[in-house]
Design a protein around this motif. Sequence first.
Motif, PDB file in Angstrom:
ATOM      1  N   ARG A  40      39.524  37.317  45.051  1.00 40.20           N
ATOM      2  CA  ARG A  40      39.891  35.963  44.592  1.00 40.20           C
ATOM      3  C   ARG A  40      41.226  36.016  43.855  1.00 40.20           C
ATOM      4  O   ARG A  40      42.089  35.154  44.047  1.00 40.20           O
ATOM      5  N   ALA A  41      41.393  37.043  43.020  1.00 47.88           N
ATOM      6  CA  ALA A  41      42.636  37.166  42.254  1.00 47.88           C
ATOM      7  C   ALA A  41      43.837  37.374  43.171  1.00 47.88           C
ATOM      8  O   ALA A  41      44.963  37.076  42.801  1.00 47.88           O
ATOM      9  N   MET A  42      43.597  37.902  44.386  1.00 50.17           N
ATOM     10  CA  MET A  42      44.693  38.089  45.345  1.00 50.17           C
ATOM     11  C   MET A  42      45.026  36.799  46.075  1.00 50.17           C
ATOM     12  O   MET A  42      45.976  36.754  46.837  1.00 50.17           O
ATOM     13  N   GLY A  43      44.179  35.800  45.925  1.00 52.02           N
ATOM     14  CA  GLY A  43      44.413  34.550  46.620  1.00 52.02           C
ATOM     15  C   GLY A  43      43.649  34.452  47.923  1.00 52.02           C
ATOM     16  O   GLY A  43      44.043  33.697  48.820  1.00 52.02           O
ATOM     17  N   GLY A  82      32.820  42.806  41.467  1.00 54.35           N
ATOM     18  CA  GLY A  82      34.205  43.078  41.059  1.00 54.35           C
ATOM     19  C   GLY A  82      35.162  42.984  42.243  1.00 54.35           C
ATOM     20  O   GLY A  82      36.311  42.567  42.097  1.00 54.35           O
ATOM     21  N   LEU A  83      34.672  43.354  43.445  1.00 55.29           N
ATOM     22  CA  LEU A  83      35.525  43.292  44.632  1.00 55.29           C
ATOM     23  C   LEU A  83      35.802  41.852  45.012  1.00 55.29           C
ATOM     24  O   LEU A  83      36.891  41.499  45.434  1.00 55.29           O
ATOM     25  N   PHE A  96      42.143  46.143  37.204  1.00 54.89           N
ATOM     26  CA  PHE A  96      40.820  46.030  36.595  1.00 54.89           C
ATOM     27  C   PHE A  96      40.362  47.340  35.972  1.00 54.89           C
ATOM     28  O   PHE A  96      40.781  48.419  36.374  1.00 54.89           O
ATOM     29  N   GLN A 123      38.007  34.501  54.050  1.00 56.55           N
ATOM     30  CA  GLN A 123      38.666  35.808  54.019  1.00 56.55           C
ATOM     31  C   GLN A 123      37.861  36.811  53.203  1.00 56.55           C
ATOM     32  O   GLN A 123      37.793  37.991  53.538  1.00 56.55           O
ATOM     33  N   PRO A 149      46.090  42.565  50.031  1.00 54.97           N
ATOM     34  CA  PRO A 149      46.654  41.272  49.616  1.00 54.97           C
ATOM     35  C   PRO A 149      47.689  40.744  50.604  1.00 54.97           C
ATOM     36  O   PRO A 149      47.853  39.522  50.729  1.00 54.97           O
ATOM     37  N   ARG A 154      48.185  32.450  43.076  1.00 56.39           N
ATOM     38  CA  ARG A 154      47.641  33.758  42.688  1.00 56.39           C
ATOM     39  C   ARG A 154      48.419  34.914  43.297  1.00 56.39           C
ATOM     40  O   ARG A 154      48.378  36.029  42.797  1.00 56.39           O
ATOM     41  N   ARG A 155      49.113  34.646  44.411  1.00 61.80           N
ATOM     42  CA  ARG A 155      49.892  35.728  45.020  1.00 61.80           C
ATOM     43  C   ARG A 155      51.048  36.140  44.134  1.00 61.80           C
ATOM     44  O   ARG A 155      51.590  37.225  44.292  1.00 61.80           O
ATOM     45  N   ILE A 162      45.811  39.215  53.458  1.00 57.03           N
ATOM     46  CA  ILE A 162      45.299  37.925  53.020  1.00 57.03           C
ATOM     47  C   ILE A 162      46.401  36.864  53.034  1.00 57.03           C
ATOM     48  O   ILE A 162      46.177  35.716  53.399  1.00 57.03           O
ATOM     49  N   MET A 191      46.772  41.525  39.519  1.00 64.34           N
ATOM     50  CA  MET A 191      45.759  41.849  38.513  1.00 64.34           C
ATOM     51  C   MET A 191      45.193  43.234  38.768  1.00 64.34           C
ATOM     52  O   MET A 191      44.943  43.619  39.911  1.00 64.34           O
ATOM     53  N   ASN A 210      38.157  48.239  41.196  1.00 66.68           N
ATOM     54  CA  ASN A 210      37.780  47.267  42.232  1.00 66.68           C
ATOM     55  C   ASN A 210      38.484  47.511  43.564  1.00 66.68           C
ATOM     56  O   ASN A 210      38.998  46.590  44.190  1.00 66.68           O
ATOM     57  N   ARG A 227      45.261  29.359  45.281  1.00 68.05           N
ATOM     58  CA  ARG A 227      45.282  30.612  46.057  1.00 68.05           C
ATOM     59  C   ARG A 227      46.711  31.086  46.286  1.00 68.05           C
ATOM     60  O   ARG A 227      47.010  32.262  46.210  1.00 68.05           O
ATOM     61  N   ASN A 272      45.032  33.402  35.951  1.00 61.73           N
ATOM     62  CA  ASN A 272      45.042  33.265  37.414  1.00 61.73           C
ATOM     63  C   ASN A 272      43.935  32.334  37.918  1.00 61.73           C
ATOM     64  O   ASN A 272      43.591  32.349  39.091  1.00 61.73           O
ATOM     65  N   GLY A 273      43.421  31.530  37.011  1.00 65.56           N
ATOM     66  CA  GLY A 273      42.502  30.481  37.432  1.00 65.56           C
ATOM     67  C   GLY A 273      41.127  30.958  37.839  1.00 65.56           C
ATOM     68  O   GLY A 273      40.369  30.205  38.448  1.00 65.56           O
ATOM     69  N   LEU A 274      40.774  32.211  37.515  1.00 63.53           N
ATOM     70  CA  LEU A 274      39.397  32.649  37.777  1.00 63.53           C
ATOM     71  C   LEU A 274      38.457  31.895  36.846  1.00 63.53           C
ATOM     72  O   LEU A 274      37.265  31.757  37.121  1.00 63.53           O
ATOM     73  N   LYS A 312      36.940  40.066  55.053  1.00 64.89           N
ATOM     74  CA  LYS A 312      37.708  41.261  54.696  1.00 64.89           C
ATOM     75  C   LYS A 312      37.060  42.096  53.609  1.00 64.89           C
ATOM     76  O   LYS A 312      37.429  43.238  53.402  1.00 64.89           O
ATOM     77  N   ARG A 362      41.484  35.683  32.377  1.00 70.81           N
ATOM     78  CA  ARG A 362      41.059  35.039  33.615  1.00 70.81           C
ATOM     79  C   ARG A 362      41.523  33.583  33.728  1.00 70.81           C
ATOM     80  O   ARG A 362      41.466  32.997  34.805  1.00 70.81           O
TER      81      ARG A 362
END
Lengths: 228, 376
Positions: free
Chosen positions: A132-135, A126-127, B120, A140, B138, B113-114, B141, B118, B124, B110, B84-86, A144, B81
């Motif tokens: 991934r959802a954060m980009g 899940g992490l 959960f 990374q 984030p 997605r910013r 990142i 999202m 998470n 990527r 956001n392209g998951l 991270k 999903r």
Amino acid sequence: MFDITFGLLPPTIVDLIIDATQQTLYMVAVSGALGTLIGLPLGVFLATSRAGELFAAPWLNQSLGLVVNAARSTPFIILVVAIIPFTRLVAGTSIGTSAAIVPLTVAAAPFIARLIEAAIREVDQGLVEAARAMGASPIQIVAKVLLPEALPAITLALTLAAVSLLGYSAMVGAVGGGGLGDLGIRFGYQRFMPEVMAAVVLVLILLVQAVQTLGDRLARRLDKRSRG
Amino acid sequence: MNAPLTLAAAVPTLPDPSAAPAAIPAPARSIIRFERVAKTFPARSGHAAVHALSDITLDVPEGAILGVIGRSGAGKSTLIRLVNGLEKPSGGRVLVDDVDIGALDEAALRKERRSIGMIFQHFNLLARRTAFDNVALPLEIAGVPRAEIKARVEPLLDLVGLSDKRDRYPAELSGGQKQRVGIARALATRPRVLLSDEATSALDPETTEQILALLRRVNAELNLTVLLITHEMAVIKAVADKVAVIDGGRIVEDGATYEVFARPRHPTTRSFLAALTAKSLPRRVAEQLSAEPRDGRDQAVLRIVFTGQHAQDPVLSRVSRLLSVDVNIIQAQVDEIAGTPFGVIVVSVPGDAPTLSAVINAVERLNLTAEVLGYV
């Protein structure tokens, strides 16, 4: 000088034990560090390269897995003699404490890789999804999320590896590596000096205790999951 | 007991739902758009291919909260999903702010997605990062400089009411607090869209309410579009302006939440609503309720929804007189959806098939909906 053995062992033997302890610590420290240097990235790759994972390369994953398994299934004493040419190439000689670091490292790296792989796989998927959802890029995510979150488990893995290396290092006497194991065999067994054998075993027990306690404590301090 | 009268008195100013569009502002630009989207997971050894989603067409207007409700396995996780392209669609297009998500390469995805936050079900959060550092993640990142990260994280912790917990680790926080951190983290990169994946399913009812209120607030204050998925009608009722019901990988019903609650058309929707009503029934009734009639002497329990001008009609006494059946009121309440009140009344009537269908017919002739919740 104060005699820590209370007269049970002659001073010359005490000196031998001190020397041997230093050799053992030197071999374990250097081969542990080198093994981690190789095993850590290898372990991370093994944990992230199956189909559908961050660095998906199933074919390479399987090949590396095979190599790792092969190295791990070779008995250490056989590995020591089997790679003598390689040892000579790397260390310039195949005999002595420094030369012994080569087979120790070759044995430690795949072992550490598997331990690291297991530690990384314990991290909640899940992490990874959240990152991934954060980009986050795959690099990374490793830097991270995976490594920091697995750090307590990695600490315990490296502790286990260090303890195992203490055991392995006893066998490098076969190539003149010295160390505690070698001393125990040569004096304790071959010269019938049970008191030397007992002293060697005692020192090894103390070393293992110290390493394990230190590792456990560090891992507990790094682990933030079990508070209140 | 004159509950119907009380009920009517409480809702006399109801707009007729058919006139409801007048109350909704001019159709907003849609920020998320599903165009005939399909998703098939290819067959794997021992498993046949799975058609998770088929022919999904759905628009999420800018600034709206759209709730997708479905049972587990209905395809709602896959649906969210795709945004956001998951997951990548196997057919059709998913557009976010006119960008075709499925067509982006990894680097562009990527970056995109910013602007899509999202949250959960299981939060998470990183266990080894404090609340502050989780919200900062984030931004790290995205390569935001340290000083700016601090300036942006603190107001976010403030917004979700966790300024005093900034240095706490997730294990030291309650479920509700963890989700607040999750929301702050999702908002850190100032997204235009927030995806909520069963965000309240692991929380108790009271905490759920607080988290939903927070979602409402960020939706209103930041003009943030929210797409949420849930299996609970109560969540839809509490926050969603619009609802889509998903079953077997297809959207079987969608529309304004008020409309769907007042006049559910699809059986799946009806069963979700029935479950919601059943939850609030008196325990004596709820315990005895069975899905099938046991014998001819059972009473059928009906849920009747009052909307529009009919809220004032003495419907029950009319039905009772017309068919000479006894109508027992079990429960009556005024409910509110997206600020519009509507009445729900639960009654029991004789459960034999002819009487029951006569009653339902009579109610429906008055342009109200009646559903059988079960038999007692």
